[in-house]
Design a protein around this motif. Structure first.
Motif, PDB file in Angstrom:
ATOM      1  N   SER A 175       7.511  10.434  -0.243  1.00  0.00           N
ATOM      2  CA  SER A 175       7.876  10.291   0.963  1.00  0.00           C
ATOM      3  C   SER A 175       7.364   9.140   1.588  1.00  0.00           C
ATOM      4  CB  SER A 175       7.735  11.676   1.819  1.00  0.00           C
ATOM      5  OG  SER A 175       6.230  11.788   1.746  1.00  0.00           O
ATOM      6  N   ALA A 176       6.099   8.501   1.234  1.00  0.00           N
ATOM      7  CA  ALA A 176       5.765   7.494   1.835  1.00  0.00           C
ATOM      8  C   ALA A 176       6.773   6.119   1.782  1.00  0.00           C
ATOM      9  CB  ALA A 176       4.421   6.734   1.169  1.00  0.00           C
ATOM     10  N   VAL A 177       7.688   6.149   0.918  1.00  0.00           N
ATOM     11  CA  VAL A 177       8.522   5.154   0.945  1.00  0.00           C
ATOM     12  C   VAL A 177       9.339   4.851   2.027  1.00  0.00           C
ATOM     13  CG1 VAL A 177       8.297   4.963  -1.575  1.00  0.00           C
ATOM     14  CG2 VAL A 177      10.187   6.099  -0.465  1.00  0.00           C
ATOM     15  N   LYS A 178       9.688   5.888   2.670  1.00  0.00           N
ATOM     16  CA  LYS A 178      10.596   6.111   3.947  1.00  0.00           C
ATOM     17  C   LYS A 178      10.015   5.026   5.145  1.00  0.00           C
ATOM     18  CE  LYS A 178       8.805   9.738   6.577  1.00  0.00           C
ATOM     19  NZ  LYS A 178       7.555  10.037   5.939  1.00  0.00           N
ATOM     20  N   ASP A 179       8.798   4.501   4.873  1.00  0.00           N
ATOM     21  CA  ASP A 179       8.029   3.613   5.940  1.00  0.00           C
ATOM     22  C   ASP A 179       7.957   2.174   5.455  1.00  0.00           C
ATOM     23  OD1 ASP A 179       7.470   5.802   7.786  1.00  0.00           O
ATOM     24  OD2 ASP A 179       5.725   6.225   6.742  1.00  0.00           O
ATOM     25  N   ILE A 180       8.397   1.951   4.251  1.00  0.00           N
ATOM     26  CA  ILE A 180       8.559   0.794   3.440  1.00  0.00           C
ATOM     27  C   ILE A 180       9.681  -0.218   4.440  1.00  0.00           C
ATOM     28  CG2 ILE A 180       8.674  -0.759   1.772  1.00  0.00           C
ATOM     29  CD1 ILE A 180       7.487   1.601  -0.085  1.00  0.00           C
ATOM     30  N   ASP A 181       9.258  -1.372   4.648  1.00  0.00           N
ATOM     31  CA  ASP A 181      10.598  -2.455   5.228  1.00  0.00           C
ATOM     32  C   ASP A 181      11.229  -2.914   4.234  1.00  0.00           C
ATOM     33  OD1 ASP A 181      12.015  -3.902   6.850  1.00  0.00           O
ATOM     34  OD2 ASP A 181      10.664  -5.134   7.497  1.00  0.00           O
ATOM     35  N   PHE A 182      12.239  -2.021   3.628  1.00  0.00           N
ATOM     36  CA  PHE A 182      12.982  -2.395   2.499  1.00  0.00           C
ATOM     37  C   PHE A 182      14.064  -3.646   3.060  1.00  0.00           C
ATOM     38  CE2 PHE A 182      11.684   1.421   0.418  1.00  0.00           C
ATOM     39  CZ  PHE A 182      11.179   0.944  -0.842  1.00  0.00           C
ATOM     40  N   GLY A 183      14.168  -3.707   4.467  1.00  0.00           N
ATOM     41  CA  GLY A 183      14.932  -4.723   5.165  1.00  0.00           C
ATOM     42  C   GLY A 183      14.549  -6.012   4.733  1.00  0.00           C
ATOM     43  N   ASP A 184      13.435  -6.212   4.531  1.00  0.00           N
ATOM     44  CA  ASP A 184      12.749  -7.605   4.302  1.00  0.00           C
ATOM     45  C   ASP A 184      12.572  -7.714   2.680  1.00  0.00           C
ATOM     46  OD1 ASP A 184      11.130  -9.887   3.790  1.00  0.00           O
ATOM     47  OD2 ASP A 184       9.584  -9.256   5.402  1.00  0.00           O
ATOM     48  N   ILE A 185      13.457  -8.398   2.373  1.00  0.00           N
ATOM     49  CA  ILE A 185      13.407  -8.648   0.676  1.00  0.00           C
ATOM     50  C   ILE A 185      11.949  -9.128   0.148  1.00  0.00           C
ATOM     51  CG2 ILE A 185      14.296  -9.812  -1.198  1.00  0.00           C
ATOM     52  CD1 ILE A 185      17.187  -9.923   0.334  1.00  0.00           C
ATOM     53  N   THR A 186      11.155  -9.901   0.876  1.00  0.00           N
ATOM     54  CA  THR A 186      10.018 -10.257   0.399  1.00  0.00           C
ATOM     55  C   THR A 186       8.986  -9.276   0.319  1.00  0.00           C
ATOM     56  OG1 THR A 186       9.401 -11.102   2.551  1.00  0.00           O
ATOM     57  CG2 THR A 186      10.489 -12.602   1.151  1.00  0.00           C
ATOM     58  N   GLU A 187       9.296  -8.340   1.068  1.00  0.00           N
ATOM     59  CA  GLU A 187       8.395  -7.050   1.224  1.00  0.00           C
ATOM     60  C   GLU A 187       8.908  -5.791   0.336  1.00  0.00           C
ATOM     61  OE1 GLU A 187       5.385  -6.462   2.615  1.00  0.00           O
ATOM     62  OE2 GLU A 187       5.152  -8.468   3.708  1.00  0.00           O
ATOM     63  N   GLY A 188      10.327  -5.633   0.216  1.00  0.00           N
ATOM     64  CA  GLY A 188      10.827  -4.660  -0.371  1.00  0.00           C
ATOM     65  C   GLY A 188      10.856  -4.680  -1.705  1.00  0.00           C
ATOM     66  N   VAL A 189      11.252  -5.976  -2.498  1.00  0.00           N
ATOM     67  CA  VAL A 189      11.177  -6.147  -3.794  1.00  0.00           C
ATOM     68  C   VAL A 189       9.911  -5.780  -4.585  1.00  0.00           C
ATOM     69  CG1 VAL A 189      11.785  -7.636  -5.522  1.00  0.00           C
ATOM     70  CG2 VAL A 189      13.337  -7.522  -3.850  1.00  0.00           C
ATOM     71  N   PRO A 190       8.694  -6.537  -4.194  1.00  0.00           N
ATOM     72  CA  PRO A 190       7.629  -6.075  -4.648  1.00  0.00           C
ATOM     73  C   PRO A 190       7.133  -4.668  -4.421  1.00  0.00           C
ATOM     74  CG  PRO A 190       7.448  -8.136  -3.336  1.00  0.00           C
ATOM     75  CD  PRO A 190       8.777  -7.319  -2.953  1.00  0.00           C
ATOM     76  N   ALA A 191       7.668  -3.957  -3.405  1.00  0.00           N
ATOM     77  CA  ALA A 191       7.263  -2.699  -3.266  1.00  0.00           C
ATOM     78  C   ALA A 191       8.243  -2.103  -4.394  1.00  0.00           C
ATOM     79  CB  ALA A 191       7.788  -2.237  -1.836  1.00  0.00           C
ATOM     80  N   PHE A 192       9.345  -2.277  -4.627  1.00  0.00           N
ATOM     81  CA  PHE A 192      10.154  -1.450  -5.736  1.00  0.00           C
ATOM     82  C   PHE A 192       9.502  -1.499  -7.018  1.00  0.00           C
ATOM     83  CE2 PHE A 192      13.378  -2.262  -8.712  1.00  0.00           C
ATOM     84  CZ  PHE A 192      13.983  -0.769  -8.869  1.00  0.00           C
ATOM     85  N   LYS A 223       0.875  -1.190   0.055  1.00  0.00           N
ATOM     86  CA  LYS A 223       0.145   0.090   0.027  1.00  0.00           C
ATOM     87  C   LYS A 223       0.819   1.343  -0.008  1.00  0.00           C
ATOM     88  CE  LYS A 223      -4.716  -1.109   2.060  1.00  0.00           C
ATOM     89  NZ  LYS A 223      -4.684  -2.670   2.354  1.00  0.00           N
ATOM     90  N   LEU A 224       1.890   1.143   0.892  1.00  0.00           N
ATOM     91  CA  LEU A 224       3.039   2.394   0.881  1.00  0.00           C
ATOM     92  C   LEU A 224       3.486   2.391  -0.360  1.00  0.00           C
ATOM     93  CD1 LEU A 224       4.031   1.912   4.458  1.00  0.00           C
ATOM     94  CD2 LEU A 224       2.749   3.631   3.657  1.00  0.00           C
ATOM     95  N   ALA A 225       3.784   1.436  -0.909  1.00  0.00           N
ATOM     96  CA  ALA A 225       4.547   1.603  -2.245  1.00  0.00           C
ATOM     97  C   ALA A 225       3.701   1.975  -3.522  1.00  0.00           C
ATOM     98  CB  ALA A 225       4.992  -0.073  -2.823  1.00  0.00           C
ATOM     99  N   VAL A 226       2.333   1.891  -3.386  1.00  0.00           N
ATOM    100  CA  VAL A 226       1.554   2.076  -4.158  1.00  0.00           C
ATOM    101  C   VAL A 226       1.390   3.602  -4.034  1.00  0.00           C
ATOM    102  CG1 VAL A 226      -0.966   2.148  -4.996  1.00  0.00           C
ATOM    103  CG2 VAL A 226       0.063   0.180  -4.575  1.00  0.00           C
ATOM    104  N   SER A 227       1.171   4.136  -2.986  1.00  0.00           N
ATOM    105  CA  SER A 227       1.271   5.794  -2.694  1.00  0.00           C
ATOM    106  C   SER A 227       2.587   6.300  -3.412  1.00  0.00           C
ATOM    107  CB  SER A 227       1.312   6.143  -1.265  1.00  0.00           C
ATOM    108  OG  SER A 227       1.386   7.423  -0.936  1.00  0.00           O
ATOM    109  N   GLY A 228       3.889   5.935  -2.929  1.00  0.00           N
ATOM    110  CA  GLY A 228       5.006   6.385  -3.618  1.00  0.00           C
ATOM    111  C   GLY A 228       4.978   6.102  -4.929  1.00  0.00           C
ATOM    112  N   GLY A 229       4.506   4.949  -5.559  1.00  0.00           N
ATOM    113  CA  GLY A 229       4.542   4.877  -6.921  1.00  0.00           C
ATOM    114  C   GLY A 229       3.829   5.983  -7.721  1.00  0.00           C
TER     115      GLY A 229
END
Length: 455
Positions: free
Chosen positions: A378-395, A139-145
């Motif tokens: 700026s919403a992307v700052k709250d995405i857990d990019f440390g978790d690859i299973t969450e970060g890669v789809p967000a990216f 959801k946060l990634a959609v906002s950032g995207g």
């Protein structure tokens, strides 16, 4: 009396808002309207290629947008504005009518049926389930995207980013239009830093005045950059030639039925996920998502969107959908349905003052899109990019929206990568590390695969 009041409040949650800063909501609505007023000129320009009268299209575009905004404000109490969707109008005109040889009346019928299907899906809470099933990081990634996407639109609209056959895109020349955009962006940023309300709107107004000043001094050069002085003040055209032209006769022929279903499915798929992406992204930025990742009043918002599509087709325009430009008003302080209603009122007024609103050039609205893009990213700052299973789809979702020039396609890439990565990881991970992937997300992934395969 109390029971009647309670019923009305349940039907129209907008009525429960007591402590609302109406001035802020109206300013937010005005800002949203100015960033999307281009549709008053662009939609008739595109749809008139099908043979529909441009004058009637101006009026119907404004009416469809106004009614959609009123419904959104009253029954959903959300600050989302609606109008005929870009991309969908191009598909309507160039692919369906001109490409397939289908009459515009039949194309309107496909949009009408799409709206009815969406009403049913919304009442059955299917669309709501899809929105709520999207994981928080996505959801946060959609906002950032969406932020990156609309900033890209602004950069393209002003000419700072241009097509390049070798590199796909490159930096354009610093034309007067680009300079106007840069001035507007600097003014917006400085005023925002000073916490001055209406900074985005002020940026649009100043940019418009600068652009019109240039058009006054050098009309021919300005016209080459898409900058024109208002052609007048008052103008109204009857929508009668395109109202109530739904034609079901085409569906009754076996030879044409499959083609109609293909058109309908494309409208359904593109609008469904563009709307879902927009609602999720803007709601996330407006703090309308609770701790469980659910969007406030999302079911009502999607139902309002569905009603607007159905009514819009009857009025004679392509799919009416929720606009990503709503984010400009949200970031100006719009939080309730009063923002949407303000936009609706302005669209009604625009039917009579369309020459002025049509004359607001792209280089004047570009600063708002670029600045709001920055705020949403700026919403992307709250995405857990440390978790690859969450970060890669967000990216994938963030990059996909801007690079494919489509919210729906970006969401497709995000959902597919999320499901594939997490399902595969769950097969090899220890039981305690496995991540739950909802059934809705898996169904979405299957639908997206079918879309990519057949469409």
């Amino acid at each position: 009396m109390n029971q009647e009041a309670t019923f009305m409040q349940k039907l129209f949650p907008l009525l429960t808002n007591k402590d609302v800063d109406k001035k802020t909501e109206m300013m937010a609505g005005l800002t949203t309207f100015l960033t999307m007023a281009y549709i008053i000129a662009v939609n008739p320009s595109i749809l008139s290629e099908t043979g529909m009268p441009a004058g009637a299209l101006v009026t119907s575009t404004c009416l469809g947008a106004a009614i959609g905004c009123f419904i959104m404000g009253l029954i959903a109490d959300m600050p989302f504005a609606l109008a005929s969707g870009m991309g969908l109008n191009a598909y309507f005109a160039y692919t369906v009518v001109l490409g397939m040889g289908v009459s515009w009346e039949v194309a309107l019928t496909a949009v009408f049926v799409e709206g009815i299907i969406f009403i049913i899906l919304s009442l059955c809470k299917v669309r709501e389930a899809v929105v709520n099933a999207i994981p928080k990081n996505l959801k946060l990634a959609v906002s950032g995207g969406i932020g990156l996407f609309i900033a890209f639109i602004g950069l393209v609209n002003c000419g700072l980013v241009v097509n390049n056959d070798s590199t796909l895109v490159s930096m354009g020349h610093f034309t007067p239009a680009v300079i106007v955009t840069c001035v507007g962006l600097v003014i917006t940023a400085v005023l925002s830093k000073k916490n001055i309300r209406g900074s985005i709107l002020i940026g649009i107004v100043v940019s418009s005045l600068l652009a019109w000043g240039y058009a006054l001094m050098n009309p021919e050069a300005a016209a080459n950059l898409g900058i024109y002085l208002p052609s007048g003040v008052f103008k109204f055209e009857s929508p009668a030639p395109i109202v109530n032209k739904i034609d079901f006769g085409y569906i009754t022929h076996p030879d044409s039925m499959f083609q109609f279903i293909t058109v309908l499915c494309t409208f359904l798929f593109v609008d469904f996920f563009d709307t879902v992406g927009t609602v999720v992204g803007v709601a996330s930025k407006a703090n309308m998502v609770d701790e469980d990742g659910k969007v406030k009043n999302v079911g009502r918002a999607l139902l309002a969107d569905a009603f607007a599509t159905t009514i819009g087709s009857w009025l004679g325009v392509s799919t009416v959908t929720t606009y990503v430009e709503s984010s400009t008003g949200v970031l100006e302080g719009g939080k309730t349905g009063y923002t949407a209603i303000t936009v609706g009122v302005l669209f009604l007024l625009a039917m009579f003052f369309s020459p002025i609103f049509i004359a607001v050039p792209s280089c004047a609205t570009a600063p708002a899109l670029i600045y709001v893009g920055y705020l949403m990213l700026s919403a992307v700052k709250d995405i857990d990019f440390g978790d690859i299973t969450e970060g890669v789809p967000a990216f994938m979702a963030i990059g996909g929206m801007a690079l494919t020039y489509s919210i729906g396609d970006g969401l497709t890439l995000g959902v597919l990568s999320y499901v594939f990565i997490n399902v595969l990881y769950n097969l090899i991970a220890p039981k305690e590390d496995r991540k739950h992937v909802s059934v809705v997300m898996i169904i979405l992934a299957i639908l997206f695969i079918l879309k990519l395969w057949f469409m």
